[in-house]
Design a protein around this motif. Structure first.
Motif, PDB file in Angstrom:
ATOM      1  N   ARG A  64     -16.690  26.517  98.971  1.00 50.11           N
ATOM      2  CA  ARG A  64     -16.150  27.218  97.808  1.00 50.11           C
ATOM      3  C   ARG A  64     -17.046  26.979  96.585  1.00 50.11           C
ATOM      4  O   ARG A  64     -17.472  25.878  96.309  1.00 50.11           O
ATOM      5  N   ARG A  65     -17.367  28.070  95.870  1.00 49.28           N
ATOM      6  CA  ARG A  65     -18.223  27.953  94.695  1.00 49.28           C
ATOM      7  C   ARG A  65     -17.538  28.625  93.514  1.00 49.28           C
ATOM      8  O   ARG A  65     -16.748  29.551  93.678  1.00 49.28           O
ATOM      9  N   SER A  66     -17.899  28.178  92.317  1.00 45.82           N
ATOM     10  CA  SER A  66     -17.361  28.810  91.128  1.00 45.82           C
ATOM     11  C   SER A  66     -17.942  30.202  90.993  1.00 45.82           C
ATOM     12  O   SER A  66     -19.018  30.510  91.525  1.00 45.82           O
ATOM     13  N   ALA A  67     -17.239  31.065  90.245  1.00 43.85           N
ATOM     14  CA  ALA A  67     -17.694  32.443  90.063  1.00 43.85           C
ATOM     15  C   ALA A  67     -19.032  32.486  89.336  1.00 43.85           C
ATOM     16  O   ALA A  67     -19.912  33.290  89.672  1.00 43.85           O
ATOM     17  N   SER A  68     -19.213  31.616  88.340  1.00 44.47           N
ATOM     18  CA  SER A  68     -20.462  31.619  87.576  1.00 44.47           C
ATOM     19  C   SER A  68     -21.632  31.162  88.435  1.00 44.47           C
ATOM     20  O   SER A  68     -22.729  31.726  88.357  1.00 44.47           O
ATOM     21  N   ARG A  69     -21.402  30.162  89.265  1.00 46.05           N
ATOM     22  CA  ARG A  69     -22.476  29.689  90.150  1.00 46.05           C
ATOM     23  C   ARG A  69     -22.828  30.763  91.177  1.00 46.05           C
ATOM     24  O   ARG A  69     -23.995  31.021  91.456  1.00 46.05           O
ATOM     25  N   LYS A  70     -21.815  31.406  91.724  1.00 48.71           N
ATOM     26  CA  LYS A  70     -22.059  32.452  92.714  1.00 48.71           C
ATOM     27  C   LYS A  70     -22.850  33.600  92.087  1.00 48.71           C
ATOM     28  O   LYS A  70     -23.767  34.148  92.715  1.00 48.71           O
ATOM     29  N   ALA A  71     -22.506  33.963  90.844  1.00 49.63           N
ATOM     30  CA  ALA A  71     -23.213  35.046  90.165  1.00 49.63           C
ATOM     31  C   ALA A  71     -24.681  34.680  89.945  1.00 49.63           C
ATOM     32  O   ALA A  71     -25.572  35.515  90.113  1.00 49.63           O
ATOM     33  N   LEU A  72     -24.940  33.428  89.567  1.00 49.81           N
ATOM     34  CA  LEU A  72     -26.317  32.997  89.340  1.00 49.81           C
ATOM     35  C   LEU A  72     -27.096  32.966  90.655  1.00 49.81           C
ATOM     36  O   LEU A  72     -28.269  33.360  90.704  1.00 49.81           O
ATOM     37  N   GLU A  73     -26.456  32.516  91.710  1.00 51.70           N
ATOM     38  CA  GLU A  73     -27.109  32.495  93.014  1.00 51.70           C
ATOM     39  C   GLU A  73     -27.483  33.909  93.452  1.00 51.70           C
ATOM     40  O   GLU A  73     -28.570  34.142  93.981  1.00 51.70           O
ATOM     41  N   GLN A  74     -26.576  34.865  93.219  1.00 50.04           N
ATOM     42  CA  GLN A  74     -26.862  36.253  93.577  1.00 50.04           C
ATOM     43  C   GLN A  74     -28.009  36.809  92.733  1.00 50.04           C
ATOM     44  O   GLN A  74     -28.819  37.607  93.217  1.00 50.04           O
ATOM     45  N   LYS A  75     -28.087  36.383  91.488  1.00 46.85           N
ATOM     46  CA  LYS A  75     -29.186  36.812  90.624  1.00 46.85           C
ATOM     47  C   LYS A  75     -30.517  36.295  91.168  1.00 46.85           C
ATOM     48  O   LYS A  75     -31.520  37.023  91.192  1.00 46.85           O
ATOM     49  N   ILE A  76     -30.531  35.062  91.612  1.00 49.32           N
ATOM     50  CA  ILE A  76     -31.746  34.475  92.174  1.00 49.32           C
ATOM     51  C   ILE A  76     -32.126  35.175  93.479  1.00 49.32           C
ATOM     52  O   ILE A  76     -33.292  35.502  93.725  1.00 49.32           O
ATOM     53  N   ILE A  77     -31.130  35.422  94.332  1.00 48.30           N
ATOM     54  CA  ILE A  77     -31.392  36.098  95.608  1.00 48.30           C
ATOM     55  C   ILE A  77     -31.944  37.500  95.373  1.00 48.30           C
ATOM     56  O   ILE A  77     -32.865  37.947  96.062  1.00 48.30           O
ATOM     57  N   ALA A  78     -31.386  38.208  94.374  1.00 53.11           N
ATOM     58  CA  ALA A  78     -31.870  39.552  94.066  1.00 53.11           C
ATOM     59  C   ALA A  78     -33.326  39.516  93.616  1.00 53.11           C
ATOM     60  O   ALA A  78     -34.136  40.378  93.994  1.00 53.11           O
ATOM     61  N   ALA A  79     -33.664  38.517  92.819  1.00 53.74           N
ATOM     62  CA  ALA A  79     -35.056  38.369  92.382  1.00 53.74           C
ATOM     63  C   ALA A  79     -35.962  38.028  93.556  1.00 53.74           C
ATOM     64  O   ALA A  79     -37.071  38.555  93.685  1.00 53.74           O
ATOM     65  N   ALA A  80     -35.473  37.150  94.425  1.00 53.22           N
ATOM     66  CA  ALA A  80     -36.262  36.753  95.595  1.00 53.22           C
ATOM     67  C   ALA A  80     -36.479  37.930  96.539  1.00 53.22           C
ATOM     68  O   ALA A  80     -37.555  38.062  97.139  1.00 53.22           O
ATOM     69  N   GLU A  81     -35.481  38.811  96.672  1.00 49.38           N
ATOM     70  CA  GLU A  81     -35.625  40.009  97.504  1.00 49.38           C
ATOM     71  C   GLU A  81     -36.846  40.814  97.065  1.00 49.38           C
ATOM     72  O   GLU A  81     -37.651  41.253  97.888  1.00 49.38           O
ATOM     73  N   ILE A  82     -36.959  41.017  95.775  1.00 47.66           N
ATOM     74  CA  ILE A  82     -38.053  41.832  95.241  1.00 47.66           C
ATOM     75  C   ILE A  82     -39.403  41.166  95.500  1.00 47.66           C
ATOM     76  O   ILE A  82     -40.349  41.806  95.980  1.00 47.66           O
ATOM     77  N   VAL A  83     -39.491  39.889  95.216  1.00 45.06           N
ATOM     78  CA  VAL A  83     -40.766  39.185  95.370  1.00 45.06           C
ATOM     79  C   VAL A  83     -41.173  39.090  96.842  1.00 45.06           C
ATOM     80  O   VAL A  83     -42.341  39.347  97.194  1.00 45.06           O
ATOM     81  N   PHE A  84     -40.222  38.756  97.721  1.00 45.01           N
ATOM     82  CA  PHE A  84     -40.544  38.680  99.151  1.00 45.01           C
ATOM     83  C   PHE A  84     -40.928  40.061  99.693  1.00 45.01           C
ATOM     84  O   PHE A  84     -41.810  40.183 100.548  1.00 45.01           O
ATOM     85  N   ALA A  85     -40.239  41.113  99.220  1.00 47.49           N
ATOM     86  CA  ALA A  85     -40.541  42.467  99.689  1.00 47.49           C
ATOM     87  C   ALA A  85     -41.926  42.901  99.250  1.00 47.49           C
ATOM     88  O   ALA A  85     -42.661  43.552 100.007  1.00 47.49           O
ATOM     89  N   GLU A  86     -42.307  42.564  98.026  1.00 50.53           N
ATOM     90  CA  GLU A  86     -43.585  43.021  97.481  1.00 50.53           C
ATOM     91  C   GLU A  86     -44.762  42.148  97.900  1.00 50.53           C
ATOM     92  O   GLU A  86     -45.887  42.648  98.019  1.00 50.53           O
TER      93      GLU A  86
END
Length: 216
Positions: free
Chosen positions: A12-34
């Motif tokens: 279980r994670r807090s909503a703010s932590r989950k949102a930040l993790e998703q932000k990092i994953i979204a950034a990582a998606e772009i960098v790994f894809a490119e």
């Protein structure tokens, strides 16, 4: 980087932590894809996420960890949302149309995740083997049996169910994995929502007609 991806219930994670993790994953998606896994750096991912590298490492302790989360994120989305057997509709035509358009929508909304997945599969899918066996194959088997039941009932032409799905996956993911090529051919800088709608119209028309079904 040889630990296979497996699916497990996250803590279980807090909503703010989950949102930040998703932000990092979204950034990582772009960098790994490119840049690919080897070309991607933690510094580039942190910069894309507007975080310091030290702060990002608090949530994801390594590039391997981030890569696994990016792959799992897109695969969870596909597997949980794209089961043919769970599509809305009361006919094979309507269920297949929803499936096709849903796959296109994932390509539209998550193009970078799709590219990361494609690159991983092309390189041998060593990080996905266990995950795919435990999560994709059971769903795939259920969807295959559903199509076979439609064939047995005589409401669909006797086609090869496995290759039906391979065709749908390939044709819909093209608009994410090869978006640069498709955009260039259409004379655009990038694909727009209307392009995905047109692709859905074309694919449902061709595929449903080829299956002996009427588009509704």
């Amino acid at each position: 980087m040889n630990q296979p991806i497996t699916k497990h219930k996250p803590p279980r994670r807090s909503a703010s932590r989950k949102a930040l993790e998703q932000k990092i994953i979204a950034a990582a998606e772009i960098v790994f894809a490119e840049q690919g896994f080897n070309g991607a750096s933690l510094e580039a991912i942190a910069e894309k996420a507007s975080l310091s590298k030290q702060n990002m490492l608090y949530y994801f302790p390594s590039k391997d960890s981030l890569y696994h989360h990016v792959l799992k994120n897109i695969l969870d989305l596909w597997i949980e949302k794209m089961a043919l057997i769970e599509q809305a509709g009361d006919t094979p035509a309507s269920m297949l149309e929803n499936y096709i358009r849903g796959k296109l929508e994932i390509s539209r909304v998550h193009p970078y995740g799709s590219k990361v997945f494609a690159n991983e599969v092309i390189s041998g899918a060593s990080h996905l083997q266990v995950y795919l066996e435990e999560n994709l194959l059971p769903q795939f088997t259920a969807d295959i049996e559903l199509v076979r039941s439609w064939i047995t009932q005589g409401i669909m032409d006797p086609i090869d169910p496995e290759h039906l799905f391979f065709t749908i996956w390939a044709s819909t993911q093209t608009y994410a994995d090869f978006s640069a090529q498709v955009s260039l051919a259409l004379g655009k800088s990038e694909l727009e929502e209307e392009d995905f709608r047109r692709a859905g119209d074309f694919l449902t028309h061709v595929l449903l007609k080829g299956l002996g079904l009427k588009n509704i």
